[in-house]
Design a protein around this motif. Structure first.
Motif, PDB file in Angstrom:
ATOM      1  N   TYR A  63      12.347  65.771   1.733  1.00  0.00           N
ATOM      2  CA  TYR A  63      12.273  66.550   2.968  1.00  0.00           C
ATOM      3  C   TYR A  63      13.558  66.379   3.763  1.00  0.00           C
ATOM      4  CZ  TYR A  63       7.299  66.575   1.909  1.00  0.00           C
ATOM      5  OH  TYR A  63       6.089  66.741   1.298  1.00  0.00           O
ATOM      6  N   GLU A  72       8.370  61.636   0.269  1.00  0.00           N
ATOM      7  CA  GLU A  72       7.039  61.374   0.799  1.00  0.00           C
ATOM      8  C   GLU A  72       6.820  59.865   0.713  1.00  0.00           C
ATOM      9  OE1 GLU A  72       4.449  63.558  -1.791  1.00  0.00           O
ATOM     10  OE2 GLU A  72       4.894  65.457  -0.827  1.00  0.00           O
ATOM     11  N   ARG A  90       7.052  57.790   9.499  1.00  0.00           N
ATOM     12  CA  ARG A  90       5.963  58.650   9.991  1.00  0.00           C
ATOM     13  C   ARG A  90       6.045  60.046   9.379  1.00  0.00           C
ATOM     14  NH1 ARG A  90       4.722  60.460  16.216  1.00  0.00           N
ATOM     15  NH2 ARG A  90       3.117  61.953  15.677  1.00  0.00           N
ATOM     16  N   LEU A  91       7.242  60.615   9.345  1.00  0.00           N
ATOM     17  CA  LEU A  91       7.403  61.939   8.752  1.00  0.00           C
ATOM     18  C   LEU A  91       7.084  61.918   7.257  1.00  0.00           C
ATOM     19  CD1 LEU A  91      10.642  63.112  10.576  1.00  0.00           C
ATOM     20  CD2 LEU A  91       8.336  64.065  10.847  1.00  0.00           C
ATOM     21  N   ARG A 103       4.913  60.108   5.789  1.00  0.00           N
ATOM     22  CA  ARG A 103       3.453  60.086   5.659  1.00  0.00           C
ATOM     23  C   ARG A 103       2.842  61.456   5.897  1.00  0.00           C
ATOM     24  NH1 ARG A 103       2.926  54.792   9.438  1.00  0.00           N
ATOM     25  NH2 ARG A 103       3.336  53.215   7.841  1.00  0.00           N
ATOM     26  N   GLU A 104       3.488  62.263   6.728  1.00  0.00           N
ATOM     27  CA  GLU A 104       2.937  63.541   7.158  1.00  0.00           C
ATOM     28  C   GLU A 104       3.528  64.753   6.433  1.00  0.00           C
ATOM     29  OE1 GLU A 104       2.976  63.794  11.423  1.00  0.00           O
ATOM     30  OE2 GLU A 104       2.019  61.839  11.625  1.00  0.00           O
ATOM     31  N   GLY A 105       4.459  64.539   5.520  1.00  0.00           N
ATOM     32  CA  GLY A 105       5.017  65.649   4.760  1.00  0.00           C
ATOM     33  C   GLY A 105       6.196  66.328   5.415  1.00  0.00           C
ATOM     34  N   ASN A 141       5.337  69.680   8.582  1.00  0.00           N
ATOM     35  CA  ASN A 141       3.916  69.341   8.534  1.00  0.00           C
ATOM     36  C   ASN A 141       3.506  68.276   9.547  1.00  0.00           C
ATOM     37  OD1 ASN A 141       3.319  71.089   6.345  1.00  0.00           O
ATOM     38  ND2 ASN A 141       4.293  69.615   4.984  1.00  0.00           N
ATOM     39  N   ALA A 142       4.481  67.738  10.276  1.00  0.00           N
ATOM     40  CA  ALA A 142       4.181  66.641  11.211  1.00  0.00           C
ATOM     41  C   ALA A 142       3.367  67.157  12.393  1.00  0.00           C
ATOM     42  CB  ALA A 142       5.470  66.008  11.700  1.00  0.00           C
ATOM     43  N   ALA A 143       2.312  66.452  12.704  1.00  0.00           N
ATOM     44  CA  ALA A 143       1.451  66.803  13.847  1.00  0.00           C
ATOM     45  C   ALA A 143       1.939  66.067  15.082  1.00  0.00           C
ATOM     46  CB  ALA A 143       0.014  66.432  13.540  1.00  0.00           C
ATOM     47  N   ASN A 144       2.001  66.795  16.177  1.00  0.00           N
ATOM     48  CA  ASN A 144       2.329  66.192  17.479  1.00  0.00           C
ATOM     49  C   ASN A 144       3.615  65.386  17.476  1.00  0.00           C
ATOM     50  OD1 ASN A 144      -0.136  67.164  18.642  1.00  0.00           O
ATOM     51  ND2 ASN A 144      -1.184  65.512  17.549  1.00  0.00           N
ATOM     52  N   PHE A 145       4.651  65.920  16.918  1.00  0.00           N
ATOM     53  CA  PHE A 145       5.927  65.202  16.908  1.00  0.00           C
ATOM     54  C   PHE A 145       6.831  65.733  17.965  1.00  0.00           C
ATOM     55  CE2 PHE A 145       7.239  61.852  14.215  1.00  0.00           C
ATOM     56  CZ  PHE A 145       8.564  61.683  14.506  1.00  0.00           C
TER      57      PHE A 145
END
Length: 93
Positions: free
Chosen positions: A3, A18, A80-81, A83-85, A89-93
């Motif tokens: 990524y 990942e 963190r990224l 883990r989230e793809g 795909n990161a939530a609430n970043f």
């Protein structure tokens, strides 16, 4: 899968994998650095959270130390990224 993370001012691209399980079962993330130079690229890999460097091509020890210090300051974000793809795909970043 790798990524995109960021491009530094000197043109060095940083990408990360990942999150995955290492040989010892612990969580790992591969961070890859690549800088275009005349005739090719400088490149290096660093594995988090151990900060183990491998396959260093063209970067000086001083540059690796700079990248190490930078990576230490942002490793929590990269992990963190991972883990989230990635960013997309990161939530609430």
């Amino acid at each position: 899968m790798m990524y995109p993370f960021m491009t530094l001012n000197d043109g060095t691209e940083i990408v990360h994998s990942e999150a995955y399980k290492g040989n010892d079962g612990s969580e790992c993330v591969k961070v890859y650095f690549e800088k275009p130079v005349y005739g090719g690229f400088h490149s290096a890999e660093c594995y988090l959270p151990s900060y183990e460097w491998k396959n260093i091509e063209g970067f000086s020890p001083e540059k690796i130390q700079e990248l190490q210090e930078f990576l230490e300051s942002i490793a929590h974000i990269v992990i963190r990224l991972a883990r989230e793809g990635g960013f997309d795909n990161a939530a609430n970043f």
